[in-house]
Design an enzyme around this catalytic site. Structure first.
Site, PDB file in Angstrom:
ATOM      1  N   HIS A 176     -57.802  36.287 -18.377  1.00  0.00           N
ATOM      2  CA  HIS A 176     -59.221  35.984 -18.589  1.00  0.00           C
ATOM      3  C   HIS A 176     -59.352  34.840 -19.594  1.00  0.00           C
ATOM      4  O   HIS A 176     -58.574  34.745 -20.549  1.00  0.00           O
ATOM      5  CB  HIS A 176     -59.963  37.221 -19.112  1.00  0.00           C
ATOM      6  CG  HIS A 176     -61.447  37.029 -19.092  1.00  0.00           C
ATOM      7  ND1 HIS A 176     -62.108  36.381 -20.116  1.00  0.00           N
ATOM      8  CD2 HIS A 176     -62.379  37.335 -18.168  1.00  0.00           C
ATOM      9  CE1 HIS A 176     -63.390  36.324 -19.807  1.00  0.00           C
ATOM     10  NE2 HIS A 176     -63.588  36.900 -18.624  1.00  0.00           N
ATOM     11  N   GLU A 236     -63.148  31.790 -12.469  1.00  0.00           N
ATOM     12  CA  GLU A 236     -64.234  31.853 -13.448  1.00  0.00           C
ATOM     13  C   GLU A 236     -64.253  30.557 -14.260  1.00  0.00           C
ATOM     14  O   GLU A 236     -63.455  30.407 -15.201  1.00  0.00           O
ATOM     15  CB  GLU A 236     -64.019  33.025 -14.413  1.00  0.00           C
ATOM     16  CG  GLU A 236     -63.996  34.384 -13.752  1.00  0.00           C
ATOM     17  CD  GLU A 236     -64.325  35.497 -14.746  1.00  0.00           C
ATOM     18  OE1 GLU A 236     -65.321  36.187 -14.520  1.00  0.00           O
ATOM     19  OE2 GLU A 236     -63.611  35.655 -15.743  1.00  0.00           O
TER      20      GLU A 236
HETATM   21  P1  13P Z   1     -70.670  36.558 -17.652  1.00  0.00           P
HETATM   22  O1  13P Z   1     -71.031  37.269 -16.363  1.00  0.00           O
HETATM   23  O2  13P Z   1     -71.286  37.191 -18.862  1.00  0.00           O
HETATM   24  O3  13P Z   1     -70.896  35.101 -17.540  1.00  0.00           O
HETATM   25  O4  13P Z   1     -69.082  36.775 -17.841  1.00  0.00           O
HETATM   26  C1  13P Z   1     -68.245  36.580 -16.759  1.00  0.00           C
HETATM   27  C2  13P Z   1     -66.909  37.065 -17.093  1.00  0.00           C
HETATM   28  O5  13P Z   1     -66.272  36.582 -18.023  1.00  0.00           O
HETATM   29  C3  13P Z   1     -66.350  38.160 -16.301  1.00  0.00           C
HETATM   30  O6  13P Z   1     -65.002  38.349 -16.558  1.00  0.00           O
END
Ligand code: 13P
Length: 235
Positions: free
Chosen positions: A88, A157
């Site tokens: 992450h 992400e």
């Molecule tokens: P948000 O949905 O708060 O932008 O975070 C996404 C995330 O990091 C999920 O792992």
């Protein structure tokens, strides 16, 4: 589809138990066939009965030992946890985990057959540098990772979209996901400011196999609504 929630450093053991109870009830009552995964804070890990898969946001590549502040396999086994989030952006950028460390962790939990949700994504300055630099940056995050591992799920992400309310356009998500699908045929989730208002649109994008939701998943009724969106799209 895969609908997942990363609760990060939020909720307590008591409120997480309540959250999971309500979520399990909702999925059961609506006969949901979605794969729903929740990553609670570590102190909220607990044994589960329902269909929700509970995973850990992190663990060290060890069974046990002298690794202050970390947990290992022994602590996960106590609660039957067999799913882990690796790579992450908050662990890469805030906690300083290197690609080398992530690969070590990946291989350790892969050998144990864990379901691994492996995250990739570029920071804003890389995004601004253009498509070629961006893909080069993301490709480096695949280095050393067995992209054919059968229990692998990848989450794209973009760092600049996490917790900011900003999201790439649906066209951009489709474009990047299509390119990333060439690197691995593993299910590919999108994460970064997914919320009730946009979940359905994101889930409908080609080559998006699910979502990984942070802050907007903290209210269980909102997360349930996103699970429902996924269910409707499959019908
Ligand atoms: P948000 O949905 O708060 O932008 O975070 C996404 C995330 O990091 C999920 O792992």
């Amino acid at each position: 589809m895969i609908v997942s929630a990363n609760l990060k450093t939020n909720l307590t053991r008591a409120t997480t138990d309540k959250y999971l109870e309500e979520l399990n009830k909702f999925l059961n009552d609506t006969s949901s066939s979605q794969e729903v995964i929740v990553f609670p804070a570590m102190t909220s890990l607990n044994k589960q009965n329902g269909s929700v898969i509970v995973g850990t946001q992190n663990a060290y590549a060890t069974r046990n030992g002298a690794f202050t502040g970390e947990i290992g396999l022994e602590q996960l086994e106590e609660f039957g946890i067999k799913t882990i989030l690796i790579g992450h952006s908050e662990r890469r950028h805030i906690l300083g985990e290197s690609q080398e460390e992530l690969v070590k962790k990946f291989n350790f939990y892969k050998e144990l057959g864990f379901k691994i949700v492996y995250c990739v994504g570029e920071p804003l300055e890389v995004r601004k540098a253009g498509d070629e630099d961006m893909m080069k940056y993301i490709s480096a995050q695949y280095k050393g990772i067995d992209t054919t591992y059968k229990n692998l799920i990848i989450a794209y992400e973009p760092v600049w979209a996490i917790g900011t309310g900003l999201t790439p356009t649906l066209e951009d998500i489709q474009k990047i996901h299509t390119e990333l699908k060439e690197k691995s045929s593993a299910p590919l989730l999108y994460g970064g400011s997914v919320k009730v208002a946009n979940a359905k649109d994101v889930l409908a994008v080609k080559n998006v196999d699910g979502i990984l939701v942070g802050s907007a998943a903290l209210k269980v009724e909102d997360f349930c609504s996103m699970c429902e969106d996924a269910q409707k799209l499959e019908q």
